[in-house]
Design a protein around this motif. Sequence first.
Motif, PDB file in Angstrom:
ATOM      1  N   ARG A  61       0.863  -1.191   0.000  1.00  0.00           N
ATOM      2  CA  ARG A  61       0.000   0.000   0.000  1.00  0.00           C
ATOM      3  C   ARG A  61       0.894   1.233   0.000  1.00  0.00           C
ATOM      4  O   ARG A  61       1.737   1.392   0.875  1.00  0.00           O
ATOM      5  CB  ARG A  61      -0.910   0.005   1.231  1.00  0.00           C
ATOM      6  CG  ARG A  61      -1.771   1.255   1.311  1.00  0.00           C
ATOM      7  CD  ARG A  61      -2.868   1.104   2.330  1.00  0.00           C
ATOM      8  NE  ARG A  61      -2.384   0.976   3.702  1.00  0.00           N
ATOM      9  CZ  ARG A  61      -2.139   2.018   4.513  1.00  0.00           C
ATOM     10  NH1 ARG A  61      -2.309   3.255   4.090  1.00  0.00           N
ATOM     11  NH2 ARG A  61      -1.730   1.803   5.744  1.00  0.00           N
ATOM     12  N   LYS A  62       0.690   2.101  -1.025  1.00  0.00           N
ATOM     13  CA  LYS A  62       1.606   3.228  -1.222  1.00  0.00           C
ATOM     14  C   LYS A  62       0.973   4.570  -0.920  1.00  0.00           C
ATOM     15  O   LYS A  62       1.576   5.609  -1.193  1.00  0.00           O
ATOM     16  CB  LYS A  62       2.130   3.200  -2.663  1.00  0.00           C
ATOM     17  CG  LYS A  62       2.976   1.958  -2.917  1.00  0.00           C
ATOM     18  CD  LYS A  62       3.531   1.876  -4.304  1.00  0.00           C
ATOM     19  CE  LYS A  62       4.504   0.704  -4.423  1.00  0.00           C
ATOM     20  NZ  LYS A  62       4.886   0.440  -5.808  1.00  0.00           N
ATOM     21  N   THR A  63      -0.233   4.563  -0.380  1.00  0.00           N
ATOM     22  CA  THR A  63      -0.888   5.819  -0.058  1.00  0.00           C
ATOM     23  C   THR A  63      -1.745   5.659   1.191  1.00  0.00           C
ATOM     24  O   THR A  63      -2.194   4.553   1.499  1.00  0.00           O
ATOM     25  CB  THR A  63      -1.774   6.294  -1.232  1.00  0.00           C
ATOM     26  OG1 THR A  63      -2.423   7.515  -0.859  1.00  0.00           O
ATOM     27  CG2 THR A  63      -2.846   5.272  -1.592  1.00  0.00           C
ATOM     28  N   ASP A  64      -1.944   6.770   1.888  1.00  0.00           N
ATOM     29  CA  ASP A  64      -2.895   6.786   2.999  1.00  0.00           C
ATOM     30  C   ASP A  64      -4.271   7.217   2.508  1.00  0.00           C
ATOM     31  O   ASP A  64      -5.256   7.097   3.235  1.00  0.00           O
ATOM     32  CB  ASP A  64      -2.406   7.738   4.102  1.00  0.00           C
ATOM     33  CG  ASP A  64      -1.782   6.973   5.266  1.00  0.00           C
ATOM     34  OD1 ASP A  64      -2.202   5.813   5.507  1.00  0.00           O
ATOM     35  OD2 ASP A  64      -0.888   7.523   5.928  1.00  0.00           O
ATOM     36  N   ARG A  65      -4.322   7.721   1.269  1.00  0.00           N
ATOM     37  CA  ARG A  65      -5.585   8.201   0.725  1.00  0.00           C
ATOM     38  C   ARG A  65      -6.353   7.059   0.082  1.00  0.00           C
ATOM     39  O   ARG A  65      -6.626   7.054  -1.108  1.00  0.00           O
ATOM     40  CB  ARG A  65      -5.319   9.312  -0.299  1.00  0.00           C
ATOM     41  CG  ARG A  65      -4.550  10.470   0.301  1.00  0.00           C
ATOM     42  CD  ARG A  65      -4.425  11.617  -0.657  1.00  0.00           C
ATOM     43  NE  ARG A  65      -5.741  12.160  -1.030  1.00  0.00           N
ATOM     44  CZ  ARG A  65      -5.912  13.147  -1.889  1.00  0.00           C
ATOM     45  NH1 ARG A  65      -4.867  13.681  -2.500  1.00  0.00           N
ATOM     46  NH2 ARG A  65      -7.116  13.586  -2.167  1.00  0.00           N
ATOM     47  N   THR A  66      -6.651   6.066   0.896  1.00  0.00           N
ATOM     48  CA  THR A  66      -7.389   4.891   0.416  1.00  0.00           C
ATOM     49  C   THR A  66      -8.053   4.232   1.615  1.00  0.00           C
ATOM     50  O   THR A  66      -7.569   4.368   2.745  1.00  0.00           O
ATOM     51  CB  THR A  66      -6.449   3.878  -0.264  1.00  0.00           C
ATOM     52  OG1 THR A  66      -7.216   2.745  -0.696  1.00  0.00           O
ATOM     53  CG2 THR A  66      -5.363   3.380   0.692  1.00  0.00           C
ATOM     54  N   CYS A  67      -9.149   3.552   1.366  1.00  0.00           N
ATOM     55  CA  CYS A  67      -9.723   2.756   2.454  1.00  0.00           C
ATOM     56  C   CYS A  67      -9.232   1.316   2.373  1.00  0.00           C
ATOM     57  O   CYS A  67      -9.570   0.488   3.213  1.00  0.00           O
ATOM     58  CB  CYS A  67     -11.247   2.830   2.438  1.00  0.00           C
ATOM     59  SG  CYS A  67     -11.972   2.193   0.946  1.00  0.00           S
ATOM     60  N   ALA A  68      -8.419   1.031   1.356  1.00  0.00           N
ATOM     61  CA  ALA A  68      -7.886  -0.330   1.228  1.00  0.00           C
ATOM     62  C   ALA A  68      -6.654  -0.489   2.117  1.00  0.00           C
ATOM     63  O   ALA A  68      -5.538  -0.674   1.640  1.00  0.00           O
ATOM     64  CB  ALA A  68      -7.580  -0.649  -0.231  1.00  0.00           C
ATOM     65  N   LYS A  69      -6.874  -0.409   3.427  1.00  0.00           N
ATOM     66  CA  LYS A  69      -5.772  -0.598   4.371  1.00  0.00           C
ATOM     67  C   LYS A  69      -5.686  -2.053   4.801  1.00  0.00           C
ATOM     68  O   LYS A  69      -4.867  -2.436   5.634  1.00  0.00           O
ATOM     69  CB  LYS A  69      -5.929   0.354   5.556  1.00  0.00           C
ATOM     70  CG  LYS A  69      -5.653   1.789   5.081  1.00  0.00           C
ATOM     71  CD  LYS A  69      -5.930   2.836   6.107  1.00  0.00           C
ATOM     72  CE  LYS A  69      -5.605   4.199   5.469  1.00  0.00           C
ATOM     73  NZ  LYS A  69      -6.190   5.321   6.156  1.00  0.00           N
TER      74      LYS A  69
END
Length: 116
Positions: A61-69
Amino acid sequence: MKSFIAAVLLTSLVVVNPVPASAARAKAKEQRIEVSVTANGFEPATIPVKAGAPIVLVVTRKTDRTCAKALVIASRKIRKDLPLNRAVEIRLAAEKPGTLRFACPMDMIAGEIVVD
Ligand SMILES: [Cu+2]
């Protein structure tokens, strides 16, 4: 006595040999696929693989701007957390042709593994 020794030798061959051999074989045939989670979702979102050899998804995961955590594969009862910028390996069998859907925990961002 001779047949007893032969039987012991045969048994030890059968028990000792197949383990490392089959492990090496499985490793050689593994299909490793790198997947990123970006603001656009899973990339790539469609992953073609061959039936028969196990799959290893290497998900970063390369971003915090996602709900795919986390990544969920409901049909396999798999859920893996995806810490930021850390590659997470997810191993799957892919014995038969078909489609395996994966998604974020809310089932909004999704992708699929197409086994052929
Ligand atoms: Cu979501």
